[in-house]
Enzyme design. Structure first.
Site, PDB file in Angstrom:
ATOM      1  N   PHE A 231      -4.028  -6.017  -1.273  1.00  0.00           N
ATOM      2  CA  PHE A 231      -3.237  -6.576   0.156  1.00  0.00           C
ATOM      3  C   PHE A 231      -4.459  -7.219   1.273  1.00  0.00           C
ATOM      4  O   PHE A 231      -4.695  -7.473   2.232  1.00  0.00           O
ATOM      5  CB  PHE A 231      -2.547  -5.955   0.682  1.00  0.00           C
ATOM      6  CG  PHE A 231      -3.187  -4.529   1.671  1.00  0.00           C
ATOM      7  CD1 PHE A 231      -4.719  -3.977   1.759  1.00  0.00           C
ATOM      8  CD2 PHE A 231      -2.609  -2.880   1.503  1.00  0.00           C
ATOM      9  CE1 PHE A 231      -5.427  -2.852   1.769  1.00  0.00           C
ATOM     10  CE2 PHE A 231      -3.317  -2.281   1.770  1.00  0.00           C
ATOM     11  CZ  PHE A 231      -5.032  -1.799   2.063  1.00  0.00           C
TER      12      PHE A 231
ATOM     13  N   HIS B   3      -3.411   2.428  10.118  1.00  0.00           N
ATOM     14  CA  HIS B   3      -4.854   3.621  10.692  1.00  0.00           C
ATOM     15  C   HIS B   3      -5.867   3.511   9.675  1.00  0.00           C
ATOM     16  O   HIS B   3      -6.913   4.239  10.193  1.00  0.00           O
ATOM     17  CB  HIS B   3      -4.157   5.100  10.716  1.00  0.00           C
ATOM     18  CG  HIS B   3      -3.889   5.490   9.231  1.00  0.00           C
ATOM     19  ND1 HIS B   3      -3.330   7.331  10.115  1.00  0.00           N
ATOM     20  CD2 HIS B   3      -4.041   5.085   8.517  1.00  0.00           C
ATOM     21  CE1 HIS B   3      -3.214   7.651   8.595  1.00  0.00           C
ATOM     22  NE2 HIS B   3      -2.918   7.044   7.581  1.00  0.00           N
TER      23      HIS B   3
ATOM     24  N   ASP C   1       0.946  -1.591  -4.893  1.00  0.00           N
ATOM     25  CA  ASP C   1      -0.272  -0.413  -4.963  1.00  0.00           C
ATOM     26  C   ASP C   1      -1.420  -1.374  -5.661  1.00  0.00           C
ATOM     27  O   ASP C   1      -1.439  -1.587  -6.660  1.00  0.00           O
ATOM     28  CB  ASP C   1      -0.475   0.730  -4.388  1.00  0.00           C
ATOM     29  CG  ASP C   1      -1.476   1.948  -3.569  1.00  0.00           C
ATOM     30  OD1 ASP C   1      -2.513   1.944  -3.890  1.00  0.00           O
ATOM     31  OD2 ASP C   1      -0.587   2.789  -3.041  1.00  0.00           O
TER      32      ASP C   1
ATOM     33  N   ARG D  60       3.596   2.151   5.296  1.00  0.00           N
ATOM     34  CA  ARG D  60       2.890   3.705   5.851  1.00  0.00           C
ATOM     35  C   ARG D  60       1.472   4.397   5.398  1.00  0.00           C
ATOM     36  O   ARG D  60       1.229   3.800   4.964  1.00  0.00           O
ATOM     37  CB  ARG D  60       3.994   5.004   5.785  1.00  0.00           C
ATOM     38  CG  ARG D  60       4.362   6.319   6.297  1.00  0.00           C
ATOM     39  CD  ARG D  60       5.123   6.500   5.795  1.00  0.00           C
ATOM     40  NE  ARG D  60       5.002   7.308   4.631  1.00  0.00           N
ATOM     41  CZ  ARG D  60       5.643   8.088   3.415  1.00  0.00           C
ATOM     42  NH1 ARG D  60       6.009   9.156   3.879  1.00  0.00           N
ATOM     43  NH2 ARG D  60       5.783   8.534   2.266  1.00  0.00           N
TER      44      ARG D  60
ATOM     45  N   GLY E 155       0.994  -0.967   0.312  1.00  0.00           N
ATOM     46  CA  GLY E 155      -0.168  -0.326   0.058  1.00  0.00           C
ATOM     47  C   GLY E 155       1.394   0.929   0.076  1.00  0.00           C
ATOM     48  O   GLY E 155       0.542   1.982   0.894  1.00  0.00           O
ATOM     49  N   GLY E 156       1.821   1.345  -0.875  1.00  0.00           N
ATOM     50  CA  GLY E 156       2.856   2.304  -1.190  1.00  0.00           C
ATOM     51  C   GLY E 156       2.142   3.925  -1.524  1.00  0.00           C
ATOM     52  O   GLY E 156       3.592   4.779  -1.793  1.00  0.00           O
TER      53      GLY E 156
HETATM   54  C1  LIG Z   1      -3.341   6.521   3.092  1.00  0.00           C
HETATM   55  S1  LIG Z   1      -2.265   6.163   1.637  1.00  0.00           S
HETATM   56  C2  LIG Z   1      -0.582   5.855   2.617  1.00  0.00           C
HETATM   57  C3  LIG Z   1       0.025   5.566   1.206  1.00  0.00           C
HETATM   58  C4  LIG Z   1       1.887   5.644   1.278  1.00  0.00           C
HETATM   59  N1  LIG Z   1       2.143   4.003   2.066  1.00  0.00           N
HETATM   60  C5  LIG Z   1       2.357   6.277   2.268  1.00  0.00           C
HETATM   61  O1  LIG Z   1       2.918   6.777   3.272  1.00  0.00           O
HETATM   62  O2  LIG Z   1       2.798   7.435   1.200  1.00  0.00           O
HETATM   63  C6  LIG Z   1      -2.822   4.418   1.959  1.00  0.00           C
HETATM   64  C7  LIG Z   1      -2.694   3.653   0.774  1.00  0.00           C
HETATM   65  O3  LIG Z   1      -3.373   2.440   0.523  1.00  0.00           O
HETATM   66  C8  LIG Z   1      -3.462   1.967  -0.781  1.00  0.00           C
HETATM   67  N2  LIG Z   1      -4.795   1.111  -0.644  1.00  0.00           N
HETATM   68  C9  LIG Z   1      -5.922   1.074  -0.109  1.00  0.00           C
HETATM   69  N3  LIG Z   1      -6.621  -0.287  -0.197  1.00  0.00           N
HETATM   70  C10 LIG Z   1      -5.625  -1.202  -1.172  1.00  0.00           C
HETATM   71  C11 LIG Z   1      -5.353  -2.550  -1.390  1.00  0.00           C
HETATM   72  N4  LIG Z   1      -6.627  -3.274  -0.819  1.00  0.00           N
HETATM   73  N5  LIG Z   1      -4.860  -2.955  -1.734  1.00  0.00           N
HETATM   74  C12 LIG Z   1      -3.219  -2.114  -1.719  1.00  0.00           C
HETATM   75  N6  LIG Z   1      -3.463  -0.854  -1.334  1.00  0.00           N
HETATM   76  C13 LIG Z   1      -4.000  -0.050  -0.726  1.00  0.00           C
HETATM   77  C14 LIG Z   1      -3.882   3.287  -1.215  1.00  0.00           C
HETATM   78  O4  LIG Z   1      -4.617   3.281  -3.081  1.00  0.00           O
HETATM   79  C15 LIG Z   1      -3.452   3.961  -1.301  1.00  0.00           C
HETATM   80  O5  LIG Z   1      -2.041   4.510  -1.478  1.00  0.00           O
END
Ligand SMILES: C[S@@+](CC[C@H](N)C(=O)[O-])C[C@H]1O[C@@H](n2cnc3c(N)ncnc32)[C@H](O)[C@@H]1O
Length: 451
Positions: free
Chosen positions: A322, A341, A290, A337, A267-268
């Site tokens: 994920f 939350h 992601d 990261r 989820g980067g």
């Molecule tokens: C708050 S953002 C954080 C992004 C990154 N980790 C950072 O710190 O900049 C949460 C991330 O989770 C991803 N996300 C949400 N649901 C997801 C899933 N089921 N599988 C993979 N990624 C996912 C979103 O696309 C988003 O990029």
């Protein structure tokens, strides 16, 4: 509180202010540094002391205010804080900081001139700016003439931060309006479904915020959607949010000891954290996971800013959900990261369990999030000096605000170290260490409980 208790409290706070201020002054006199934000290179133990002194001063100032302000006036002022955030939103939309960057610092720019440039009626704009002057965001140097301060200067030319403020003033604010009615509704209140929170009430949807986000990307490809989000602003806002805490996180963990190990950034997002780590530890290898639309955005950013990392394979993009089996087995690190939350406990245990199943004996999970430090304290976290509460009082408030923002948008939450430890246990993991960073985020290291 008795008068005698108040006297002792005030004396103790002033003493704390005095001692901590001297620590900061010593640092400023030695380094000539005029910024409160640690530079990448000065995140050593001495700057840890300085940052600790700074959060002590902020906590003590808040405690002095609580002690001295007439209680009804204080409660009313707190209830009216949203006028400050609305004013900041207006200033960000109107690019006031950028306009003031051109001002002669001794003369400033007049309200009339700012009104002409922004299209906002000038006397009304002046009132908005004076509200922000009262909290130190701008300064009025002569009657009706404004300049930037140290605070507003960080907005100049900083579109990611501007986008973050706009996001707070739009999606977050609109959703927050619905939080009281959700919490007071006996049916909705007990729900921890990410489809059943204030966000859905605000935007009349049953989809999660992430589903809305992806659908909007789909719309750009010509498929219709009713997404209420400004996706482009959201992407940039995430860059702004990430940048704020990247340097302390880069220094919080011994990344160099991982050699040329593989870090899977789960989820980067667009990979902001990987980019900063790679710049400092070029031997590391990254797999950025992601959803496809986010990775498309990531690829264009990496090809623009660090093309050699993509061409050499040091960073690979891999679409991955994920909530299904993790395809990369036995990586050195599974990093997340601002991910846990976003999700309620049940979903977090699922995400963590799938990672644990992919881990080898030497793998670890590193989860970077804000940690909730309560007034009662935690054996995992450093406590503030008395008479401050262990969590440094108002110096910690942004983490509580972020917690409520997660509740509003996702039924997610920021967690105490003890809560994370409990979830880790449910996923078959154990906490090895909480790596306290010098910012408001920390890194929780977890390993398989069976290792
Ligand atoms: C708050 S953002 C954080 C992004 C990154 N980790 C950072 O710190 O900049 C949460 C991330 O989770 C991803 N996300 C949400 N649901 C997801 C899933 N089921 N599988 C993979 N990624 C996912 C979103 O696309 C988003 O990029």
């Amino acid at each position: 509180m008795s008068a005698q208790d108040k006297v002792s409290q005030l004396r103790a706070l002033i003493n704390l202010l005095s001692v901590s201020s001297e620590r900061v002054i010593r640092e400023w006199e030695t380094t000539g540094c005029n910024s409160n934000v640690p530079a990448q290179s000065d995140c050593d133990s001495s700057s840890h002391e300085v940052l600790d002194a700074i959060r002590t001063i902020i906590g003590a100032c808040g405690a002095c205010q609580a002690l001295l302000q007439e209680p009804q006036a204080r409660v009313y002022e707190l209830a009216m804080q949203s006028y400050i955030s609305r004013s900041l939103h207006i200033a960000a939309e109107a690019r006031i900081a950028d306009l003031l960057a051109e001002a002669n610092p001794a003369e400033g720019i007049t309200g009339e001139s700012l009104g002409q440039k922004t299209g906002i009626e000038c006397r009304k704009l002046v009132r908005v700016l004076r509200c922000l002057c009262s909290v130190g965001v701008f300064n009025e140097v002569h009657d009706n003439c404004f300049v930037n301060t140290e605070t507003s200067r960080c907005l100049v030319g900083n579109d990611p931060l501007r986008s973050l403020i706009k996001l707070c003033g739009s999606t977050n604010f609109d959703s927050l309006q619905k939080l009281p009615s959700v919490l007071l509704d006996p049916e909705a209140s007990p729900s921890y479904s990410p489809r059943d929170c204030a966000f859905q009430r605000a935007f009349g949807t049953t989809r999660t915020m992430w589903e809305c986000f992806y659908d909007e990307n789909v719309e750009e490809m010509g498929i219709s959607s009713t997404c209420p989000l400004d996706t482009k602003n959201f992407g940039l806002a995430m860059v702004g949010l990430g940048r704020m805490y990247t340097a302390p996180l880069v220094h919080a963990y011994p990344w160099g000891a991982l050699g040329n190990g593989i870090i899977v950034d789960v989820g980067g997002g667009v990979g902001g954290m990987c980019m900063d780590l790679l710049a400092r530890f070029p031997q590391l290898r990254f797999i950025l996971q992601d959803t496809r639309p986010v990775l498309d955005q990531a690829e264009s950013i990496w090809l623009r800013d660090m093309p050699e990392a993509v061409h050499s394979g040091r960073v690979q993009m891999m679409p991955h959900n994920f909530f299904i089996e993790q395809p990369i087995k036995g990586a050195a690190v599974y990093f997340m990261r601002y991910v846990l939350h976003d999700w309620p406990d049940e979903e977090c245990v699922k995400i963590l369990t799938l990672l644990r199943e992919a881990m080898g004996p030497r793998s670890r999970i590193l989860a970077a999030d804000r940690l909730i430090h309560t007034n009662v304290g935690s054996s995992y976290l450093q406590s503030a000096p008395p008479p401050l509460p262990p969590n440094y009082g108002c110096a910690h408030v942004l983490n509580n605000i972020s917690d409520l923002s997660m509740l509003t948008l996702f039924n997610g939450m920021e967690r105490t170290p003890e809560h994370i430890s409990e979830l880790a246990g449910q996923a078959g993991l154990k906490i090895v260490k909480m790596w306290e960073s010098q910012g408001l985020m920390h890194i929780v290291e977890m390993r398989s409980a069976s290792c």
